[in-house]
Design a protein around this motif. Sequence first.
Motif, short mmCIF file in Angstrom:
data_model
loop_
_atom_site.label_atom_id
_atom_site.label_comp_id
_atom_site.label_asym_id
_atom_site.label_seq_id
_atom_site.Cartn_x
_atom_site.Cartn_y
_atom_site.Cartn_z
N SER A 1 7.70 3.05 12.03
CA SER A 1 7.03 4.18 11.38
C SER A 1 5.71 3.77 10.77
CB SER A 1 7.94 4.75 10.29
OG SER A 1 8.21 3.77 9.30
N ALA A 2 5.57 2.48 10.40
CA ALA A 2 4.36 2.05 9.73
C ALA A 2 3.43 1.24 10.60
CB ALA A 2 4.74 1.22 8.50
N ALA A 3 3.91 0.73 11.72
CA ALA A 3 3.10 -0.20 12.53
C ALA A 3 1.78 0.44 12.91
CB ALA A 3 3.87 -0.61 13.78
N GLY A 4 0.68 -0.24 12.53
CA GLY A 4 -0.64 0.26 12.85
C GLY A 4 -1.08 1.43 12.00
N ASN A 5 -0.26 1.85 11.07
CA ASN A 5 -0.57 3.00 10.23
C ASN A 5 -0.96 2.50 8.85
OD1 ASN A 5 -0.83 5.45 9.00
ND2 ASN A 5 1.19 6.22 9.59
N HIS A 6 -2.14 2.85 8.39
CA HIS A 6 -2.61 2.36 7.10
C HIS A 6 -2.39 3.36 5.97
CE1 HIS A 6 -5.15 -0.20 9.90
NE2 HIS A 6 -4.41 -1.06 9.23
N MET A 7 -1.97 4.58 6.29
CA MET A 7 -1.61 5.57 5.27
C MET A 7 -0.20 6.05 5.56
SD MET A 7 -2.48 7.39 2.57
CE MET A 7 -0.80 7.62 1.96
N VAL A 8 0.77 5.55 4.82
CA VAL A 8 2.17 5.89 5.05
C VAL A 8 2.66 6.67 3.83
CG1 VAL A 8 4.48 5.04 5.60
CG2 VAL A 8 2.46 3.79 6.41
N ASP A 9 2.68 7.98 3.96
CA ASP A 9 3.02 8.86 2.84
C ASP A 9 4.47 9.34 2.96
OD1 ASP A 9 2.84 10.48 0.61
OD2 ASP A 9 1.78 12.10 1.65
N ASP A 10 5.40 8.43 2.77
CA ASP A 10 6.81 8.81 2.86
C ASP A 10 7.24 9.75 1.75
OD1 ASP A 10 7.10 7.36 5.15
OD2 ASP A 10 8.31 5.75 4.29
N ALA A 11 6.53 9.76 0.63
CA ALA A 11 6.86 10.66 -0.48
C ALA A 11 6.31 12.06 -0.24
CB ALA A 11 6.32 10.10 -1.79
N GLY A 12 5.42 12.22 0.73
CA GLY A 12 4.87 13.54 1.05
C GLY A 12 4.04 14.15 -0.04
N SER B 1 -1.68 17.11 4.92
CA SER B 1 -1.98 16.41 6.17
C SER B 1 -3.48 16.13 6.29
CB SER B 1 -1.49 17.23 7.36
OG SER B 1 -2.09 18.51 7.38
N SER B 2 -4.30 17.05 5.79
CA SER B 2 -5.74 16.88 5.85
C SER B 2 -6.19 15.71 4.97
CB SER B 2 -6.44 18.16 5.41
OG SER B 2 -7.84 17.98 5.34
N ASP B 3 -5.68 15.67 3.74
CA ASP B 3 -6.06 14.60 2.82
C ASP B 3 -5.54 13.25 3.31
OD1 ASP B 3 -7.40 16.32 1.20
OD2 ASP B 3 -5.86 16.45 -0.35
N ALA B 4 -4.32 13.23 3.82
CA ALA B 4 -3.75 11.99 4.34
C ALA B 4 -4.59 11.46 5.49
CB ALA B 4 -2.30 12.21 4.79
N SER B 5 -5.08 12.36 6.33
CA SER B 5 -5.90 11.96 7.46
C SER B 5 -7.23 11.37 6.99
CB SER B 5 -6.16 13.18 8.36
OG SER B 5 -6.99 12.84 9.44
N VAL C 1 -3.54 -1.02 3.26
CA VAL C 1 -2.48 -0.02 3.43
C VAL C 1 -2.16 0.69 2.11
CG1 VAL C 1 -0.11 0.35 4.25
CG2 VAL C 1 -1.48 -1.54 5.19
N VAL C 2 -1.91 1.98 2.20
CA VAL C 2 -1.35 2.75 1.09
C VAL C 2 0.03 3.22 1.50
CG1 VAL C 2 -1.52 4.88 -0.26
CG2 VAL C 2 -3.57 3.50 0.15
N TYR C 3 1.01 3.04 0.63
CA TYR C 3 2.40 3.39 0.95
C TYR C 3 3.01 4.12 -0.24
CZ TYR C 3 7.40 2.52 2.00
OH TYR C 3 8.74 2.66 2.25
N THR C 4 3.48 5.35 -0.01
CA THR C 4 4.13 6.11 -1.07
C THR C 4 5.61 6.30 -0.75
OG1 THR C 4 3.89 8.37 -0.18
CG2 THR C 4 1.97 7.40 -1.29
N VAL C 5 6.46 6.20 -1.78
CA VAL C 5 7.90 6.40 -1.61
C VAL C 5 8.40 7.32 -2.71
CG1 VAL C 5 8.31 4.18 -0.48
CG2 VAL C 5 8.41 4.33 -2.97
N LYS C 6 9.53 7.98 -2.44
CA LYS C 6 10.14 8.81 -3.47
C LYS C 6 10.83 7.96 -4.52
CE LYS C 6 10.80 12.87 -0.53
NZ LYS C 6 11.77 13.81 0.09
N ASN C 7 11.55 6.91 -4.06
CA ASN C 7 12.22 6.00 -4.99
C ASN C 7 12.27 4.61 -4.38
OD1 ASN C 7 14.90 5.66 -3.50
ND2 ASN C 7 14.79 7.90 -3.75
N LEU C 8 12.65 3.64 -5.20
CA LEU C 8 12.63 2.24 -4.78
C LEU C 8 14.01 1.71 -4.37
CD1 LEU C 8 10.26 0.91 -7.58
CD2 LEU C 8 9.70 1.21 -5.16
N ASN C 9 15.02 2.54 -4.49
CA ASN C 9 16.38 2.13 -4.09
C ASN C 9 16.80 0.81 -4.71
OD1 ASN C 9 16.76 4.41 -2.35
ND2 ASN C 9 15.50 3.40 -0.81
N GLY C 10 16.49 0.64 -5.98
CA GLY C 10 16.95 -0.55 -6.70
C GLY C 10 16.03 -1.74 -6.63
#
Length: 264
Positions: free
Chosen positions: A30-41, A45-49, A67-76
């Motif tokens: 899901s992240a390979a080659g992707n520098h903006m990974v907005d898993d938290a949504g 889509s326009s801003d993410a692009s 890379v920028v990576y967003t998550v909803k939670n850290l799962n511990g």
Amino acid sequence: MRTKNKRDLLFLVLAGLLFLAAIILPQPLSAAGNHMVDDAGILSSSDASKVAQKLDEVSSKYNVDVVVYTVKNLNGETPLAAADDFYDYNGYSENGIVFLISMETREWAISTKGTCIRAFTDAGQSWLMDQIKPYMSDNNYYDAFRTFADYAGDYMKQYEKGKPYDSGNLPKKPFKALRDGIISILAGLGVGFGRASMLKAQTKTVKAATNASGYLKDANILGGSERMIHREFRRIERSSSGGGGSSTHISSSGSTHGGSSGTF
């Protein structure tokens, strides 16, 4: 009967080929080659692009993964461990930086690897986050990520010059901060002028005052205001501190990383 057997055999052959392809061919990450990974949504889509485009440009220009990576939670996990693991296990290069934020805990982390460990020193990261955190506190994530991408390019450019940003050699004060400082000073002067006009009006009494003792209290207030503005302006200039160089740690994959973390 033979036709049915042939169909079954063909089905088994096709299933076997698909199974082999799934094992042999590289799996899409899901992240390979992707520098903006907005898993938290949190971005449209326009801003993410737009953020992705800027991150791609910086990554390509300096041959690193930014890379920028967003998550909803850290799962511990701790924010730094999560950032390390995300970068290590998702196909990114040996040289790069990831900026992670967790929405549930409102935590952030920066993880650096390879040349980016030296390009983003401890003091440099602290200064960088001083510019970004106000946006995140206001839930303005688009500007936070754009600021990160812009400065990432600036940091890499400085590193390639042989003078990475570090304690005693941090970026110049941003234009916005300078602009706000000037506005504050002008506003203070405006208040001072208004106050002085009021004092002048109050001196128009039937009996002339023989000394200025009656105005000392007001004069002290004006002086205090000027000193307050001066202190605020200097705080912007020295917004980062810390020792030189980059501290490092070992991630779960056994790789060496630099980095830092905190809350917003």
